[in-house]
Design an enzyme around this catalytic site. Sequence first.
Site, PDB file in Angstrom:
ATOM      1  N   HIS A 167       0.902  -0.992   0.145  1.00  0.00           N
ATOM      2  CA  HIS A 167       0.069   0.204  -0.272  1.00  0.00           C
ATOM      3  C   HIS A 167       1.146   1.184  -0.426  1.00  0.00           C
ATOM      4  CE1 HIS A 167      -4.133   2.125   1.332  1.00  0.00           C
ATOM      5  NE2 HIS A 167      -3.138   3.349   1.326  1.00  0.00           N
ATOM      6  N   HIS A 200       1.573   5.298  -1.784  1.00  0.00           N
ATOM      7  CA  HIS A 200       1.235   6.577  -2.612  1.00  0.00           C
ATOM      8  C   HIS A 200       2.546   6.889  -2.529  1.00  0.00           C
ATOM      9  CE1 HIS A 200      -2.608   6.545  -0.828  1.00  0.00           C
ATOM     10  NE2 HIS A 200      -2.377   6.066   0.407  1.00  0.00           N
ATOM     11  N   LEU A 201       2.718   7.121  -3.824  1.00  0.00           N
ATOM     12  CA  LEU A 201       3.671   8.105  -4.875  1.00  0.00           C
ATOM     13  C   LEU A 201       3.877   8.706  -5.380  1.00  0.00           C
ATOM     14  CD1 LEU A 201       5.004   4.901  -6.200  1.00  0.00           C
ATOM     15  CD2 LEU A 201       6.372   5.744  -5.225  1.00  0.00           C
ATOM     16  N   ARG A 202       2.690   9.632  -5.682  1.00  0.00           N
ATOM     17  CA  ARG A 202       1.810  11.257  -6.151  1.00  0.00           C
ATOM     18  C   ARG A 202       2.149  11.148  -7.994  1.00  0.00           C
ATOM     19  NH1 ARG A 202      -1.522  10.900  -2.090  1.00  0.00           N
ATOM     20  NH2 ARG A 202      -0.435  11.418  -0.270  1.00  0.00           N
ATOM     21  N   ASN A 240      -5.048   7.485  -6.108  1.00  0.00           N
ATOM     22  CA  ASN A 240      -6.126   8.542  -5.972  1.00  0.00           C
ATOM     23  C   ASN A 240      -5.261  10.400  -6.226  1.00  0.00           C
ATOM     24  OD1 ASN A 240      -4.193   8.352  -3.552  1.00  0.00           O
ATOM     25  ND2 ASN A 240      -5.422   9.202  -2.161  1.00  0.00           N
ATOM     26  N   LYS A 261      -9.156  -0.467  -6.015  1.00  0.00           N
ATOM     27  CA  LYS A 261      -9.355   0.105  -4.889  1.00  0.00           C
ATOM     28  C   LYS A 261     -10.594   1.226  -4.517  1.00  0.00           C
ATOM     29  CE  LYS A 261      -7.979   1.801  -0.556  1.00  0.00           C
ATOM     30  NZ  LYS A 261      -6.622   2.336  -0.582  1.00  0.00           N
ATOM     31  N   HIS A 301     -10.396   0.598   1.364  1.00  0.00           N
ATOM     32  CA  HIS A 301      -9.826   1.501   2.777  1.00  0.00           C
ATOM     33  C   HIS A 301     -11.681   1.917   3.676  1.00  0.00           C
ATOM     34  CE1 HIS A 301      -8.437   5.973   4.657  1.00  0.00           C
ATOM     35  NE2 HIS A 301     -10.054   6.008   4.768  1.00  0.00           N
ATOM     36  N   HIS A 337      -4.417  -0.858   5.397  1.00  0.00           N
ATOM     37  CA  HIS A 337      -4.482   0.341   6.444  1.00  0.00           C
ATOM     38  C   HIS A 337      -4.988  -0.826   8.323  1.00  0.00           C
ATOM     39  CE1 HIS A 337      -7.008   2.962   4.870  1.00  0.00           C
ATOM     40  NE2 HIS A 337      -5.758   3.014   4.346  1.00  0.00           N
ATOM     41  N   LEU A 367      -5.060   9.279   7.780  1.00  0.00           N
ATOM     42  CA  LEU A 367      -6.105   8.893   7.730  1.00  0.00           C
ATOM     43  C   LEU A 367      -6.183   7.118   7.081  1.00  0.00           C
ATOM     44  CD1 LEU A 367      -8.195  11.316   6.509  1.00  0.00           C
ATOM     45  CD2 LEU A 367      -9.140  10.307   8.517  1.00  0.00           C
ATOM     46  N   ASP A 398       1.356   2.218   3.600  1.00  0.00           N
ATOM     47  CA  ASP A 398       0.150   3.588   3.313  1.00  0.00           C
ATOM     48  C   ASP A 398       1.655   5.304   3.129  1.00  0.00           C
ATOM     49  OD1 ASP A 398      -1.954   5.339   2.698  1.00  0.00           O
ATOM     50  OD2 ASP A 398      -2.205   5.323   5.159  1.00  0.00           O
ATOM     51  N   HIS A 436       3.303  14.431   1.871  1.00  0.00           N
ATOM     52  CA  HIS A 436       3.024  16.351   1.670  1.00  0.00           C
ATOM     53  C   HIS A 436       3.344  16.731   1.828  1.00  0.00           C
ATOM     54  CE1 HIS A 436      -2.179  14.408   0.770  1.00  0.00           C
ATOM     55  NE2 HIS A 436      -1.228  14.041   2.290  1.00  0.00           N
TER      56      HIS A 436
END
Length: 345
Positions: A13, A15-17, A41, A99, A136, A174, A219, A247, A251
Site C-alpha cells: 500500500h 502513495h507515490l503521487r 487517488n 481500490k 479503505h 491499513h 487517515l 501507506d 505531502h
Amino acid sequence: MQTITLRRPDDWHLHLRDGAMLEGVIGDTSRHFARAIIMPNLVPPVVTTADAKSYRERIMAALPAGDRFEPLMTLYLTEQTSPDDVEAGKESGLITAVKLYPAGATTNSHGGVRDIEKAMPVLERMARIGLPLCVHGEVTTPDVDIFDREAVFIETVLDPLRKRLPELKVTMEHVTTKDGIDYIKASKANLAGSITTHHLIINRNAILVGGIRPHYYCLPVAKREHHRLALRAAAVSGDPRFFLGTDSAPHVDPLKECACGCAGVYTSINTMSCLAHVFEDEDALDKLEAFSSLNGPAWYGLPVNAETITLVRREEEVRFPAKIETGAGPVTVFDPMFALHWDVA
C-alpha cells in the site's frame, strides 16, 4: 542478533503521487522494496486501464537508474467504473487490484463510492474473475465519530458485502483497530489485512498530547493504545493474513502545517529500520520476513522475491533526514520518537 537477511520486501500500500513529488520520493521505495501496490487517488484519479498504463509509464520513467522495482497498478473504483475495462486490465497483467474509497474518506477521495449498490456490477465481475478489492475501511457519515469509522464500516458495509459476495477477495488496507484485527482473524477465507509502519508505533496521543503534531496525522487516524497493541500482536504473529502496507503518503510541509492539514505520514525512507526495532521489541525478529516479504506475495498470488536484503544492528544510532527535498517542496520524514539502530546494509 546483529544481522538479519530477508527476502527483499514489498509494500502492499503505497502513495507515490505524480510529477515532481513522484520523482522526489520513488527512490526511497525502490532502494529497499521490490514491488509496491500503487494507490490510484491522483488528481484526476486512475479510473481506467488506460489511466493505469500511463501512470505506470510515468513511474518507470522516474525510477532512479539501476533500481529494480515493479509498480503493481490499481484502479480507483467509482460508481461508473466499467466491468469490462476492469476485466481487460486484469487479463493484460497490468491491474493487480481495484481500490474502494468511500467518498470523502481520505486524500482525493471525493470521487469515491457513495452508494455501494451502484458499484455491484464491477464487484460481481471482480469476484468472478478473481481480482482483489482493496478497501479503505471507513464510513464517512457525519454522525459517526472519526475514531469509530472502521468498526462501523465493518458492520455496515464490509460484512454485508462479503456475505453477498463470499468469493470476492478483500484486503482491508491499513487496519487500525482491534475490531479490524479480530474480524480478519474470525474470517474463514478471502480476507486479509495490511498494517502500516506508523500504526505499529504511534497511538492518538502522538497527534494530540503537548500540542497538535500534524506530521503524525493520517487517515485512518491513529487510535487508542489497546488498538495499537492488537496491531503489533497481529504483525509479529506470523499469521499469513497480515502483511506490510506502509501507506507512506508524502505531502509537502506547507500542506501539513496549516489550519486544515492533509492526512499522511511519510515512512518509505525508514520503514525497514522502524520495523526491525518493533519486531526486536516484541522478541519476534524471526517473524519479520513473513510480515514484510512472504505473506503479501502469497495473498496476491505472486512469487516471493529472489533477491535479499540484510539489516545490520549498529552500535551507534542510525539517523535519517528530518525532511527530504523534492521538486514539489519539503516532505517531513516520520519520526518514531525512539533511536533507531537497525540499518539496511
